[in-house]
Design a protein around this motif. Structure first.
Motif, PDB file in Angstrom:
ATOM      1  N   ASP A 141       0.528  -1.268   0.036  1.00 28.08           N
ATOM      2  CA  ASP A 141      -0.308   0.207   0.119  1.00 28.08           C
ATOM      3  C   ASP A 141       0.401   1.786  -0.078  1.00 28.08           C
ATOM      4  N   GLY A 142       2.274   1.699  -0.234  1.00 29.44           N
ATOM      5  CA  GLY A 142       2.885   2.208   0.080  1.00 29.44           C
ATOM      6  C   GLY A 142       3.629   2.982   1.146  1.00 29.44           C
ATOM      7  N   SER A 143       2.782   2.418   2.414  1.00 30.20           N
ATOM      8  CA  SER A 143       3.218   2.667   4.015  1.00 30.20           C
ATOM      9  C   SER A 143       4.620   2.911   4.182  1.00 30.20           C
ATOM     10  N   ILE A 144       5.367   2.411   3.517  1.00 29.66           N
ATOM     11  CA  ILE A 144       6.671   2.080   4.095  1.00 29.66           C
ATOM     12  C   ILE A 144       7.518   3.671   3.777  1.00 29.66           C
ATOM     13  N   LEU A 145       6.772   4.613   2.564  1.00 31.23           N
ATOM     14  CA  LEU A 145       7.627   5.663   2.316  1.00 31.23           C
ATOM     15  C   LEU A 145       6.296   6.390   2.498  1.00 31.23           C
ATOM     16  N   LEU A 146       5.287   6.660   2.493  1.00 22.40           N
ATOM     17  CA  LEU A 146       3.871   7.546   3.110  1.00 22.40           C
ATOM     18  C   LEU A 146       3.176   7.835   4.369  1.00 22.40           C
ATOM     19  N   SER A 147       4.732   6.993   5.656  1.00 19.31           N
ATOM     20  CA  SER A 147       4.333   7.215   6.548  1.00 19.31           C
ATOM     21  C   SER A 147       5.761   7.246   7.312  1.00 19.31           C
ATOM     22  N   ASP A 148       5.867   7.219   8.866  1.00 12.85           N
ATOM     23  CA  ASP A 148       7.121   6.808   9.349  1.00 12.85           C
ATOM     24  C   ASP A 148       7.871   5.867   9.444  1.00 12.85           C
ATOM     25  N   GLU A 149       7.431   4.249   8.275  1.00 10.11           N
ATOM     26  CA  GLU A 149       7.349   3.113   8.414  1.00 10.11           C
ATOM     27  C   GLU A 149       9.230   2.793   8.619  1.00 10.11           C
ATOM     28  N   PHE A 150       8.931   3.347   7.588  1.00 10.38           N
ATOM     29  CA  PHE A 150      10.577   3.870   6.913  1.00 10.38           C
ATOM     30  C   PHE A 150      11.692   3.639   7.944  1.00 10.38           C
ATOM     31  N   SER A 151      10.798   4.221   8.908  1.00  8.42           N
ATOM     32  CA  SER A 151      12.077   4.933  10.267  1.00  8.42           C
ATOM     33  C   SER A 151      12.143   3.351  10.963  1.00  8.42           C
ATOM     34  N   ARG A 152      11.754   2.172  11.133  1.00  7.09           N
ATOM     35  CA  ARG A 152      12.040   1.134  11.773  1.00  7.09           C
ATOM     36  C   ARG A 152      13.510  -0.004  11.032  1.00  7.09           C
ATOM     37  N   PRO A 153      13.486  -0.129  12.387  1.00  8.85           N
ATOM     38  CA  PRO A 153      15.018  -0.842  11.779  1.00  8.85           C
ATOM     39  C   PRO A 153      15.034  -1.919  11.317  1.00  8.85           C
ATOM     40  N   GLU A 154      13.850  -2.469  11.207  1.00 12.46           N
ATOM     41  CA  GLU A 154      14.456  -3.762   9.840  1.00 12.46           C
ATOM     42  C   GLU A 154      14.714  -3.166   8.657  1.00 12.46           C
ATOM     43  N   ASN A 155      14.048  -2.136   8.319  1.00 14.42           N
ATOM     44  CA  ASN A 155      14.508  -0.987   7.123  1.00 14.42           C
ATOM     45  C   ASN A 155      15.649  -0.481   6.769  1.00 14.42           C
ATOM     46  N   ARG A 156      16.485  -0.800   7.874  1.00 17.43           N
ATOM     47  CA  ARG A 156      17.608   0.401   7.544  1.00 17.43           C
ATOM     48  C   ARG A 156      18.228  -0.613   6.447  1.00 17.43           C
ATOM     49  N   GLY A 157      19.537   0.283   5.585  1.00 16.74           N
ATOM     50  CA  GLY A 157      20.145  -0.138   4.581  1.00 16.74           C
ATOM     51  C   GLY A 157      19.237   0.144   3.040  1.00 16.74           C
ATOM     52  N   LEU A 158      18.247   0.290   3.279  1.00 19.22           N
ATOM     53  CA  LEU A 158      16.971   1.176   1.687  1.00 19.22           C
ATOM     54  C   LEU A 158      17.154   2.176   2.062  1.00 19.22           C
ATOM     55  N   GLU A 159      18.242   3.116   2.297  1.00 24.45           N
ATOM     56  CA  GLU A 159      18.249   4.974   2.275  1.00 24.45           C
ATOM     57  C   GLU A 159      18.115   5.124   0.737  1.00 24.45           C
ATOM     58  N   GLU A 160      18.951   4.755   0.447  1.00 21.18           N
ATOM     59  CA  GLU A 160      19.050   4.876  -1.064  1.00 21.18           C
ATOM     60  C   GLU A 160      18.418   4.991  -2.422  1.00 21.18           C
ATOM     61  N   ILE A 161      17.087   3.132  -2.519  1.00 21.89           N
ATOM     62  CA  ILE A 161      16.300   3.070  -3.289  1.00 21.89           C
ATOM     63  C   ILE A 161      15.238   3.789  -2.562  1.00 21.89           C
ATOM     64  N   PHE A 162      15.256   4.400  -1.017  1.00 18.64           N
ATOM     65  CA  PHE A 162      13.590   5.200  -0.780  1.00 18.64           C
ATOM     66  C   PHE A 162      13.637   6.742  -1.448  1.00 18.64           C
ATOM     67  N   GLY A 163      15.208   6.873  -1.719  1.00 24.61           N
ATOM     68  CA  GLY A 163      14.934   8.859  -1.769  1.00 24.61           C
ATOM     69  C   GLY A 163      14.556   8.692  -3.353  1.00 24.61           C
ATOM     70  N   LEU A 164      15.095   7.634  -4.156  1.00 19.47           N
ATOM     71  CA  LEU A 164      15.083   7.623  -5.286  1.00 19.47           C
ATOM     72  C   LEU A 164      13.404   6.850  -5.744  1.00 19.47           C
ATOM     73  N   THR A 165      12.586   6.090  -4.711  1.00 21.14           N
ATOM     74  CA  THR A 165      11.524   6.314  -5.127  1.00 21.14           C
ATOM     75  C   THR A 165      10.681   7.212  -4.896  1.00 21.14           C
ATOM     76  N   ARG A 166      10.996   7.867  -4.198  1.00 22.32           N
ATOM     77  CA  ARG A 166      10.449   9.165  -3.798  1.00 22.32           C
ATOM     78  C   ARG A 166      10.793  10.223  -4.725  1.00 22.32           C
ATOM     79  N   THR A 167      11.626  10.186  -5.150  1.00 22.82           N
ATOM     80  CA  THR A 167      11.542  10.882  -6.454  1.00 22.82           C
ATOM     81  C   THR A 167      11.152  10.833  -8.099  1.00 22.82           C
ATOM     82  N   TYR A 168      10.656   9.702  -8.148  1.00 21.12           N
ATOM     83  CA  TYR A 168       9.850   8.390  -8.631  1.00 21.12           C
ATOM     84  C   TYR A 168       8.575   9.125  -8.597  1.00 21.12           C
ATOM     85  N   TYR A 169       8.152   9.013  -7.307  1.00 19.77           N
ATOM     86  CA  TYR A 169       6.570  10.078  -6.456  1.00 19.77           C
ATOM     87  C   TYR A 169       6.459  11.162  -6.902  1.00 19.77           C
TER      88      TYR A 169
END
Length: 375
Positions: A141-169
């Motif tokens: 549902d896209g919530s990983i980048l539409l909320s603070d879900e991205f900051s959970r410890p299990e999502n560490r290491g995804l910062e670069e693709i987070f940034g690029l995906t936000r750019t696409y959005y």
């Protein structure tokens, strides 16, 4: 390794691609615990009502294993006009062609799939898998980048693709693209950007949700096999499906499981998509690549060992690729409750045969005329 060599590596058997593997594969195949375990055929979302539209029937057939989740890519798509043009806006696939082309330029290079491509695969998992059958929300549902879900410890290491995906959005949302669909398309383009990766059928129209998914739904690298199996059963996957999904580690690297070995791959050849991950996990010394506890546990547990050995055998690639595609297709639909109203866009998925060397997409026109709305 250059692109021509990557293709040769994918075309060859695991024995040829990895010197010294012949004896190992023979030993694995001599065991009596080879299986093709049962796969899930459970329906999801609004399909549970038993009422199907035409597209809903197609999705149900894939979920219930009556149709393949892999598209051969024999009928490539050509856009009717530039992004933002009236012709493009009237075509359900056109917007997604430009998004996928943009992704391809970042996810694929002459050596195989890039770090961003591999990150996109992991991002697709982490958004969709934060759901189970008891969850009233979450999933793809896209919530990983539409909320603070991205900051959970299990999502560490995804910062670069987070940034690029936000750019696409930011770039494509004005034309009608939603975050959930961008993330799942990214995972599919990321998979096919790895030489050997299956071309998984893609659908769009998911509803975005700014509410963070329920916590504690993602697998962790220190889990044992029984805990992982139960976790995925709650997501409608069988143990066999789980073993197939874990094969995505063929293209993965770790940064935080063992920080002293940051960027260590989980497979000898992380730039290509092959089943050697399974045999390597069984026989590796944890030196040239890192073996996760969770992977080793699945490889040796009685409930999953047989399936693991099947994928580790000389015919492992042919067995694993369609099963992975079927399981990831299911993953991409978790928590989606409007499956009857999605749109298939598989034709726009790029491939090395169609595109050759990745190139940037053409410039877009400002949004004009009617837009596609998927959120």
């Amino acid at each position: 390794m250059r692109f021509s060599n990557v293709l040769l590596a994918c075309a060859a058997t695991q024995t040829l691609a990895h010197p010294g593997m012949s004896k190992i594969v023979a030993e694995i195949e001599a065991r009596h615990d080879h299986v093709l375990g049962p796969r899930s055929a459970i329906l999801l979302g609004d399909l549970l009502s038993g009422i199907f539209t035409t597209v809903g029937h197609t999705i149900a057939d894939i979920l219930q294993l009556a149709k393949s989740a892999i598209d051969p890519g024999s009928n490539p798509y050509k856009p009717p006009g530039p992004l933002g043009s009236r012709a493009c806006n009237r075509d359900d696939l056109c917007l997604w062609y430009y998004i996928a082309t943009d992704m391809w330029g970042s996810f694929a290079d002459a050596d195989g799939c890039t770090e961003l491509g591999r990150g996109a695969i992991r991002l697709g998992f982490h958004d969709a898998a934060a759901w189970d059958v008891k969850s009233p929300y979450g999933g793809a549902d896209g919530s990983i980048l539409l909320s603070d879900e991205f900051s959970r410890p299990e999502n560490r290491g995804l910062e670069e693709i987070f940034g690029l995906t936000r750019t696409y959005y930011s770039k494509y949302h004005p034309y009608g693209a939603g975050m959930a669909d961008i993330i799942q398309l990214g995972a599919i383009v990321g998979t096919v950007s790895c030489p050997g990766g299956p071309r998984i059928r893609a659908f769009v129209g998911r509803k975005d949700n700014p509410r963070a998914a329920p916590p504690g739904k993602l697998p962790l690298p220190f889990m044992d096999a029984p805990e992982l199996i139960n976790l995925f059963i709650q997501k409608t996957f069988t143990a066999s499906d789980l073993v197939a999904l874990v094969g995505a580690h063929t293209s993965a690297r770790q940064r935080f499981v063992d920080p002293s070995r940051a960027n260590a791959p989980l497979d000898p050849d992380p730039q290509i998509w092959d089943a050697s991950f399974y045999s390597a996990t069984l026989t590796g010394n944890n030196q040239t690549f890192l073996i996760l506890h969770s992977d080793k546990s699945l490889a040796t547990n009685p409930a999953t060992r047989g399936q693991w050995n099947t994928f580790a055998g000389s015919n492992g690639q042919a067995q694993w690729s369609p099963q992975y595609a079927q399981a990831y297709f299911r993953m991409s639909m978790l928590g989606v409750n409007n499956l009857n109203h999605l749109t298939e866009i598989t034709k726009i998925i790029p491939s090395r045969e169609q595109t050759g060397t990745p190139a940037p997409p053409p410039p877009a026109s400002p949004p004009t005329g009617p837009k596609l709305h998927f959120t």
